[in-house]
Enzyme design. Structure first.
Site, PDB file in Angstrom:
ATOM      1  N   VAL A   1       0.912  -1.254  -0.095  1.00 42.68           N
ATOM      2  CA  VAL A   1      -0.047  -0.112  -0.055  1.00 42.68           C
ATOM      3  C   VAL A   1       0.721   1.323  -0.156  1.00 42.68           C
ATOM      4  O   VAL A   1       0.335   2.416  -0.332  1.00 42.68           O
ATOM      5  CB  VAL A   1      -1.058   0.102   1.168  1.00 42.68           C
ATOM      6  CG1 VAL A   1      -2.016  -1.046   1.222  1.00 42.68           C
ATOM      7  CG2 VAL A   1      -0.334  -0.051   2.596  1.00 42.68           C
TER       8      VAL A   1
ATOM      9  N   SER B   1      -8.426   3.225  15.059  1.00 39.42           N
ATOM     10  CA  SER B   1      -8.145   2.461  16.162  1.00 39.42           C
ATOM     11  C   SER B   1      -8.736   3.407  17.303  1.00 39.42           C
ATOM     12  O   SER B   1      -8.608   4.672  17.185  1.00 39.42           O
ATOM     13  CB  SER B   1      -6.992   1.877  16.075  1.00 39.42           C
ATOM     14  OG  SER B   1      -6.607   1.529  17.491  1.00 39.42           O
TER      15      SER B   1
ATOM     16  N   TYR C   1       1.496   4.575  16.005  1.00 43.86           N
ATOM     17  CA  TYR C   1       0.510   4.105  15.485  1.00 43.86           C
ATOM     18  C   TYR C   1      -0.687   5.232  15.655  1.00 43.86           C
ATOM     19  O   TYR C   1      -1.496   5.397  15.145  1.00 43.86           O
ATOM     20  CB  TYR C   1       0.318   3.040  16.390  1.00 43.86           C
ATOM     21  CG  TYR C   1      -0.814   2.047  15.971  1.00 43.86           C
ATOM     22  CD1 TYR C   1      -0.908   1.246  14.856  1.00 43.86           C
ATOM     23  CD2 TYR C   1      -2.050   1.958  16.785  1.00 43.86           C
ATOM     24  CE1 TYR C   1      -1.734   0.297  14.651  1.00 43.86           C
ATOM     25  CE2 TYR C   1      -3.012   1.136  16.593  1.00 43.86           C
ATOM     26  CZ  TYR C   1      -2.963   0.330  15.291  1.00 43.86           C
ATOM     27  OH  TYR C   1      -4.061  -0.316  14.944  1.00 43.86           O
TER      28      TYR C   1
ATOM     29  N   LYS D   1      -3.485   6.717  13.144  1.00 48.59           N
ATOM     30  CA  LYS D   1      -4.762   6.340  13.292  1.00 48.59           C
ATOM     31  C   LYS D   1      -5.685   7.671  13.716  1.00 48.59           C
ATOM     32  O   LYS D   1      -6.775   7.948  13.049  1.00 48.59           O
ATOM     33  CB  LYS D   1      -4.985   5.386  14.313  1.00 48.59           C
ATOM     34  CG  LYS D   1      -4.284   4.019  13.964  1.00 48.59           C
ATOM     35  CD  LYS D   1      -5.075   3.343  12.772  1.00 48.59           C
ATOM     36  CE  LYS D   1      -4.507   2.022  12.488  1.00 48.59           C
ATOM     37  NZ  LYS D   1      -5.154   1.522  11.311  1.00 48.59           N
TER      38      LYS D   1
HETATM   39  P1  NAP Z   1      -3.071  -8.366  10.848  1.00 50.36           P
HETATM   40  O1  NAP Z   1      -3.823  -9.359  11.302  1.00 50.36           O
HETATM   41  O2  NAP Z   1      -1.817  -8.077  11.299  1.00 50.36           O
HETATM   42  O3  NAP Z   1      -3.359  -8.053   9.514  1.00 50.36           O
HETATM   43  C1  NAP Z   1      -2.847  -6.926   8.529  1.00 50.36           C
HETATM   44  C2  NAP Z   1      -3.068  -6.940   7.168  1.00 50.36           C
HETATM   45  O4  NAP Z   1      -2.541  -5.775   6.455  1.00 50.36           O
HETATM   46  C3  NAP Z   1      -2.416  -8.146   6.525  1.00 50.36           C
HETATM   47  O5  NAP Z   1      -3.363  -8.636   5.595  1.00 50.36           O
HETATM   48  C4  NAP Z   1      -1.272  -7.758   5.987  1.00 50.36           C
HETATM   49  O6  NAP Z   1      -0.904  -8.726   4.903  1.00 50.36           O
HETATM   50  C5  NAP Z   1      -1.753  -6.276   5.513  1.00 50.36           C
HETATM   51  N1  NAP Z   1      -0.655  -5.218   5.309  1.00 50.36           N
HETATM   52  C6  NAP Z   1       0.124  -4.834   6.352  1.00 50.36           C
HETATM   53  N2  NAP Z   1       0.995  -3.915   5.728  1.00 50.36           N
HETATM   54  C7  NAP Z   1       0.865  -3.907   4.514  1.00 50.36           C
HETATM   55  C8  NAP Z   1       1.245  -3.162   3.461  1.00 50.36           C
HETATM   56  N3  NAP Z   1       2.280  -2.533   3.215  1.00 50.36           N
HETATM   57  N4  NAP Z   1       0.725  -3.218   2.098  1.00 50.36           N
HETATM   58  C9  NAP Z   1      -0.355  -4.047   1.803  1.00 50.36           C
HETATM   59  N5  NAP Z   1      -0.861  -4.814   2.871  1.00 50.36           N
HETATM   60  C10 NAP Z   1      -0.312  -4.678   4.177  1.00 50.36           C
HETATM   61  O7  NAP Z   1      -3.799  -7.015  11.517  1.00 50.36           O
HETATM   62  P2  NAP Z   1      -5.461  -6.890  11.810  1.00 50.36           P
HETATM   63  O8  NAP Z   1      -5.398  -6.838  13.636  1.00 50.36           O
HETATM   64  O9  NAP Z   1      -6.400  -7.672  11.174  1.00 50.36           O
HETATM   65  O10 NAP Z   1      -5.701  -5.336  11.846  1.00 50.36           O
HETATM   66  C11 NAP Z   1      -6.633  -4.683  10.471  1.00 50.36           C
HETATM   67  C12 NAP Z   1      -6.542  -3.410  10.494  1.00 50.36           C
HETATM   68  O11 NAP Z   1      -7.299  -2.869  11.953  1.00 50.36           O
HETATM   69  C13 NAP Z   1      -5.173  -2.390  10.663  1.00 50.36           C
HETATM   70  O12 NAP Z   1      -5.224  -1.317  10.310  1.00 50.36           O
HETATM   71  C14 NAP Z   1      -5.187  -2.320  12.375  1.00 50.36           C
HETATM   72  O13 NAP Z   1      -4.172  -1.090  12.736  1.00 50.36           O
HETATM   73  C15 NAP Z   1      -6.492  -1.836  12.817  1.00 50.36           C
HETATM   74  N6  NAP Z   1      -6.630  -2.308  13.994  1.00 50.36           N
HETATM   75  C16 NAP Z   1      -6.537  -3.477  14.693  1.00 50.36           C
HETATM   76  C17 NAP Z   1      -6.777  -3.697  16.204  1.00 50.36           C
HETATM   77  C18 NAP Z   1      -6.553  -5.108  16.766  1.00 50.36           C
HETATM   78  O14 NAP Z   1      -6.907  -5.230  18.037  1.00 50.36           O
HETATM   79  N7  NAP Z   1      -6.387  -6.084  16.134  1.00 50.36           N
HETATM   80  C19 NAP Z   1      -7.390  -2.924  16.808  1.00 50.36           C
HETATM   81  C20 NAP Z   1      -7.596  -1.580  16.408  1.00 50.36           C
HETATM   82  C21 NAP Z   1      -7.334  -1.264  14.784  1.00 50.36           C
HETATM   83  P3  NAP Z   1       0.644  -8.559   4.237  1.00 50.36           P
HETATM   84  O15 NAP Z   1       1.516  -8.684   5.687  1.00 50.36           O
HETATM   85  O16 NAP Z   1       0.810  -9.919   3.740  1.00 50.36           O
HETATM   86  O17 NAP Z   1       0.935  -7.453   3.432  1.00 50.36           O
END
Ligand code: NAP
Length: 250
Positions: free
Chosen positions: A67, A145, A158, A162
């Protein structure tokens, strides 16, 4: 307990769709009839997520892309419109953390988080909004977030990314409302994914105590909010941020 919306004939793009929240969002949009373009860097993992959607009867295509890379982002968006002739829904979900206290934070840890979480969303929103403005319809959902709403020690990079997404969401909402394109943000709390699995058990137990709902969130909890914002029914909601955090920031 499933929310449904009629997305048949619509085309959606979900970044970070290979696992976690993004995978759940892509699955739910496809289950509701959208053709879904799934974006992430790891092509093999992405292929698995796309295959699972197809196995369930949905339509999806993998677009391996960082991205951060402007040229690839524009190629992906152009490629989707070439293939499916439109783009109705963009979910800017890809995100990373590089947690550490500010005095120890390297330039690279700052840049990686800002560039992936904020610049990546800018690049996709800019490319997608050109088409959405022309077609006089669009839904953009940015994954923020609770860390963008309240501070969290060790997460200055972070939190900044966000909170930046929330500011971008508000301004872009004002730019595009007249073209029938809405932009909203979703701010999850603690959701069980690879991102939070790395957090020490003791810290997670502490976190759970701060959640009035007394449980961690699931990716499907977040996907339901995204589906609502992506639906036609949410057409008069723009510039808003929905928290999905079990009441943590209430
Ligand atoms: P995750 O399981 O670590 O998944 C992250 C996803 O983003 C993966 O598909 C990863 O695939 C992709 N990604 C990371 N860097 C990338 C890049 N440079 N280009 C393209 N794709 C990229 O994370 P998640 O917990 O599902 O989080 C998803 C979103 O929700 C994030 O924005 C996170 O900040 C937000 N969020 C999560 C939480 C939580 O508690 N889990 C809370 C608040 C907000 P690749 O590594 O293969 O690229």
């Amino acid at each position: 307990m499933t929310l449904t919306a009629d997305l048949s004939g619509q085309v959606a793009l979900v970044t970070g769709a290979s696992r976690g929240i993004g995978e759940a969002v892509a699955r739910l949009l496809a289950a509701n009839g959208a053709k879904v373009a799934c974006v992430a860097r790891d092509a093999a993992k992405l292929a698995g997520a796309v295959e699972a959607i197809r196995q369930a009867g949905g339509e999806a295509e993998a677009f391996s892309c960082d991205v951060n890379d402007r040229e690839s982002v524009e190629k992906v968006v152009d490629g989707i419109v070439e293939k499916w002739e439109k783009l109705d829904i963009l979910v800017n979900n890809a995100g990373v953390t590089r947690d550490t206290l500010m005095p120890r934070m390297t330039d690279d840890e700052w840049d990686t988080v800002i560039n992936t979480n904020l610049r990546g969303a800018f690049l996709f929103a800019r490319a997608a909004s050109r088409y959405m403005m022309r077609q006089r319809y669009g839904r953009i959902i940015n994954m923020s977030s609770v860390s963008g709403l309240v501070g969290n020690p060790g997460q200055t990079n972070y939190s900044a990314s966000k909170a930046g997404l929330i500011g971008m969401t508000r301004s872009l909402a004002r730019e595009l409302a007249g073209r029938n394109v809405t932009i909203n943000a979703v701010a999850p709390g603690f959701i069980v994914t690879d991102m939070t699995r790395g957090i020490a058990a003791a810290a997670m137990d502490e976190a759970k105590k701060r959640i009035p709902a007394k449980r961690l969130g699931e990716p499907d909890d977040v996907a339901a909010a995204v589906l609502f914002l992506a639906s036609r029914a949410a057409g008069y909601i723009t510039g808003h941020t929905i928290t999905v955090d079990g009441g943590m920031t209430a």
